[in-house]
Design a protein around this motif. Structure first.
Motif, PDB file in Angstrom:
ATOM      1  N   THR A  35     -11.204   7.895   6.515  1.00 39.87           N
ATOM      2  CA  THR A  35     -10.645   6.926   7.565  1.00 39.87           C
ATOM      3  C   THR A  35     -11.149   5.473   7.187  1.00 39.87           C
ATOM      4  OG1 THR A  35     -12.345   7.434   9.137  1.00 39.87           O
ATOM      5  CG2 THR A  35     -10.192   8.802   9.079  1.00 39.87           C
ATOM      6  N   ASP A  36     -11.782   5.337   6.102  1.00 40.29           N
ATOM      7  CA  ASP A  36     -12.182   3.844   5.972  1.00 40.29           C
ATOM      8  C   ASP A  36     -11.259   2.797   5.988  1.00 40.29           C
ATOM      9  OD1 ASP A  36     -13.282   1.606   4.674  1.00 40.29           O
ATOM     10  OD2 ASP A  36     -14.638   2.919   3.513  1.00 40.29           O
ATOM     11  N   ALA A  37     -11.418   1.902   6.855  1.00 37.64           N
ATOM     12  CA  ALA A  37     -10.283   1.014   7.027  1.00 37.64           C
ATOM     13  C   ALA A  37     -10.275   0.169   5.718  1.00 37.64           C
ATOM     14  CB  ALA A  37     -11.062  -0.008   8.084  1.00 37.64           C
ATOM     15  N   LYS A  38     -11.000   0.018   4.953  1.00 37.37           N
ATOM     16  CA  LYS A  38     -10.775  -0.698   3.732  1.00 37.37           C
ATOM     17  C   LYS A  38      -9.656  -0.159   2.831  1.00 37.37           C
ATOM     18  CE  LYS A  38     -13.134  -3.418   0.067  1.00 37.37           C
ATOM     19  NZ  LYS A  38     -14.596  -3.735  -0.317  1.00 37.37           N
ATOM     20  N   ARG A  39     -10.056   1.326   2.757  1.00 37.32           N
ATOM     21  CA  ARG A  39      -9.130   2.038   1.964  1.00 37.32           C
ATOM     22  C   ARG A  39      -7.667   2.041   2.539  1.00 37.32           C
ATOM     23  NH1 ARG A  39     -11.447   7.719   1.019  1.00 37.32           N
ATOM     24  NH2 ARG A  39      -9.621   7.728  -0.537  1.00 37.32           N
ATOM     25  N   ASN A  40      -7.743   2.143   3.746  1.00 41.46           N
ATOM     26  CA  ASN A  40      -6.483   1.981   4.501  1.00 41.46           C
ATOM     27  C   ASN A  40      -5.686   0.923   4.284  1.00 41.46           C
ATOM     28  OD1 ASN A  40      -7.119   4.873   5.474  1.00 41.46           O
ATOM     29  ND2 ASN A  40      -8.002   3.719   7.556  1.00 41.46           N
ATOM     30  N   ALA A  41      -6.318  -0.137   4.138  1.00 40.62           N
ATOM     31  CA  ALA A  41      -5.571  -1.541   3.935  1.00 40.62           C
ATOM     32  C   ALA A  41      -4.955  -1.576   2.680  1.00 40.62           C
ATOM     33  CB  ALA A  41      -6.725  -2.598   4.013  1.00 40.62           C
ATOM     34  N   ARG A  42      -5.544  -0.900   1.670  1.00 44.12           N
ATOM     35  CA  ARG A  42      -5.134  -0.786   0.191  1.00 44.12           C
ATOM     36  C   ARG A  42      -4.018   0.332  -0.084  1.00 44.12           C
ATOM     37  NH1 ARG A  42     -10.986  -2.089  -2.701  1.00 44.12           N
ATOM     38  NH2 ARG A  42     -11.186  -4.311  -2.113  1.00 44.12           N
ATOM     39  N   ASP A  43      -4.406   1.260   0.653  1.00 39.39           N
ATOM     40  CA  ASP A  43      -3.421   2.347   0.304  1.00 39.39           C
ATOM     41  C   ASP A  43      -2.688   2.886   1.679  1.00 39.39           C
ATOM     42  OD1 ASP A  43      -4.386   2.596  -2.343  1.00 39.39           O
ATOM     43  OD2 ASP A  43      -6.400   3.402  -1.615  1.00 39.39           O
ATOM     44  N   SER A  44      -1.413   2.861   1.555  1.00 34.74           N
ATOM     45  CA  SER A  44      -0.637   3.095   2.871  1.00 34.74           C
ATOM     46  C   SER A  44      -0.833   4.718   3.019  1.00 34.74           C
ATOM     47  CB  SER A  44       0.615   2.752   2.601  1.00 34.74           C
ATOM     48  OG  SER A  44       1.476   3.207   1.708  1.00 34.74           O
ATOM     49  N   HIS A  45      -1.093   5.332   2.207  1.00 38.28           N
ATOM     50  CA  HIS A  45      -0.970   6.710   2.409  1.00 38.28           C
ATOM     51  C   HIS A  45      -2.196   7.342   3.065  1.00 38.28           C
ATOM     52  CE1 HIS A  45      -3.023   6.301  -1.637  1.00 38.28           C
ATOM     53  NE2 HIS A  45      -3.533   7.611  -1.346  1.00 38.28           N
ATOM     54  N   VAL A  46      -3.157   6.617   2.945  1.00 37.14           N
ATOM     55  CA  VAL A  46      -4.582   7.123   3.280  1.00 37.14           C
ATOM     56  C   VAL A  46      -4.596   7.574   4.784  1.00 37.14           C
ATOM     57  CG1 VAL A  46      -7.129   6.610   3.954  1.00 37.14           C
ATOM     58  CG2 VAL A  46      -5.883   6.140   1.537  1.00 37.14           C
ATOM     59  N   PRO A  47      -4.061   6.802   5.755  1.00 31.73           N
ATOM     60  CA  PRO A  47      -3.964   7.257   7.223  1.00 31.73           C
ATOM     61  C   PRO A  47      -3.343   8.634   7.242  1.00 31.73           C
ATOM     62  CG  PRO A  47      -3.314   4.787   7.229  1.00 31.73           C
ATOM     63  CD  PRO A  47      -3.426   5.364   5.817  1.00 31.73           C
ATOM     64  N   ILE A  48      -2.231   8.766   6.563  1.00 28.55           N
ATOM     65  CA  ILE A  48      -1.402   9.862   6.940  1.00 28.55           C
ATOM     66  C   ILE A  48      -2.130  11.175   6.063  1.00 28.55           C
ATOM     67  CG2 ILE A  48       0.931  10.934   6.228  1.00 28.55           C
ATOM     68  CD1 ILE A  48       1.873   8.088   5.879  1.00 28.55           C
ATOM     69  N   LEU A  49      -2.720  11.036   5.045  1.00 31.76           N
ATOM     70  CA  LEU A  49      -3.442  12.176   4.589  1.00 31.76           C
ATOM     71  C   LEU A  49      -4.932  12.370   4.914  1.00 31.76           C
ATOM     72  CD1 LEU A  49      -2.471  11.717   0.862  1.00 31.76           C
ATOM     73  CD2 LEU A  49      -1.334  13.054   2.358  1.00 31.76           C
ATOM     74  N   ALA A  50      -5.453  11.662   6.095  1.00 34.25           N
ATOM     75  CA  ALA A  50      -6.786  11.733   6.370  1.00 34.25           C
ATOM     76  C   ALA A  50      -7.132  13.120   7.076  1.00 34.25           C
ATOM     77  CB  ALA A  50      -7.059  10.748   7.490  1.00 34.25           C
ATOM     78  N   PRO A  51      -6.152  13.712   7.746  1.00 35.40           N
ATOM     79  CA  PRO A  51      -6.352  14.959   8.242  1.00 35.40           C
ATOM     80  C   PRO A  51      -6.579  15.956   7.218  1.00 35.40           C
ATOM     81  CG  PRO A  51      -4.565  14.057   9.592  1.00 35.40           C
ATOM     82  CD  PRO A  51      -4.865  13.282   8.331  1.00 35.40           C
ATOM     83  N   LEU A  52      -6.153  15.996   5.897  1.00 31.50           N
ATOM     84  CA  LEU A  52      -6.282  17.042   5.159  1.00 31.50           C
ATOM     85  C   LEU A  52      -7.724  17.183   4.454  1.00 31.50           C
ATOM     86  CD1 LEU A  52      -4.879  19.123   3.369  1.00 31.50           C
ATOM     87  CD2 LEU A  52      -4.372  17.320   1.642  1.00 31.50           C
TER      88      LEU A  52
END
Length: 287
Positions: free
Chosen positions: A197-214
């Motif tokens: 859930t790193d906000a920096k990664r979320n800013a660059r990769d739009s799929h990160v928030p969606i895949l975080a629970p996995l």
């Protein structure tokens, strides 16, 4: 490839209301470190979203205990292990429920479902002390209710025989072994939460928030595979407390400190490691 940059920008802004655990995703192309959450935020107490988030944590932890403790007791109560899902099935029940529940509640409360996760995120200043305490109380209440429903389904004699699905340090292991297993197991979980859930990664990769629970659910699954033989796997103080309160026998309380101290130490170590070593937050200017 000319329009690739625009496509990435569009993808990053496609779900503006999605909120990963502990912090909102950044959607600006030039990432800026979010300011730390205030220690006490009086305005939260008059906000419906604050109470809605607490209710979400209560319901999620209730459902988590209901499914997982029933699975544990189903395996323990079977005459032959070949007819049950076994340890692997228990691990899948815990990991799968975390995956589903984090996905369902991440946009409302952040999907903590675990006081140790809340504590780690609080240490990283991702949420206020007010919210952290409220979440932990609601998680514990949800866990108690979930374990209570399990007891109602199983019936008293059978529930007592199966020890209520409570956590213990198993024979052949010392209390030090149990504490170490809880520290390391929770470290793995909370470190995964921070990374996923790193906000920096979320800013660059739009799929990160969606895949975080996995990855979070998968981390819970793997830790259970490793430590069920040692402690039954706590790594979640609310889960251990809820089962112990409903079972309410001396054996369940003898080791209870391990299932609070261990996860809180593991969460603190994960927060320090991610924030200071991996992200080097203290060494960056917030200007």
């Amino acid at each position: 490839m000319e329009g690739k940059e625009e496509d990435v920008k569009l993808g990053a802004n496609k779900f503006p209301e999605r909120q990963p655990i502990g912090t909102a995703a950044q959607t600006d192309k030039d990432y800026k470190e979010p300011p730390p959450a205030p220690l006490f935020e009086p305005g939260e107490l008059s906000s419906w979203s604050f109470y809605r988030a607490g209710i979400a944590e209560f319901v999620a932890t209730f459902l988590f205990l209901y499914i997982t403790i029933l699975t544990v007791m189903g395996v323990a109560g079977s005459k032959t292990k070949c007819t049950t899902v076994g340890i692997q099935g228990i691990a899948w029940a815990f990991g799968g429920m975390i995956f589903a529940l984090v996905y369902c509640t991440a946009g409302i409360s952040g999907g903590h479902i675990n006081p140790a996760v809340t504590f780690g995120l609080f240490l990283a200043r991702k949420l206020s002390l007010t919210r952290a305490v409220f979440y932990i109380v609601m998680q514990c209440l949800g866990a108690i209710c979930g374990a209570g429903v399990v007891k109602g389904f199983e019936g008293n004699p059978k529930y007592e025989l199966l020890k209520g699905g409570a956590n213990f340090v198993n024979p052949g292991y010392t209390k030090g072994d149990g504490l170490g297993a809880e520290i390391l197991g929770t470290f793995i979980l909370v470190y995964t939460v921070f990374s996923a859930t790193d906000a920096k990664r979320n800013a660059r990769d739009s799929h990160v928030p969606i895949l975080a629970p996995l990855p979070i659910g998968f981390a819970v699954f793997l830790v259970h595979l490793a430590t069920i033989p040692i402690t039954g796997t706590g790594i979640n103080p609310a889960r251990s407390l809820g089962a112990a309160i409903i079972f309410n026998r001396d054996a369940a309380w003898d080791d209870m400190w391990i299932f609070w101290v261990g996860p809180f130490i593991g969460a603190a170590l994960a927060a320090v490691y991610h924030q200071i070593i991996i992200r080097a937050i203290p060494f960056k200017s917030r200007a």
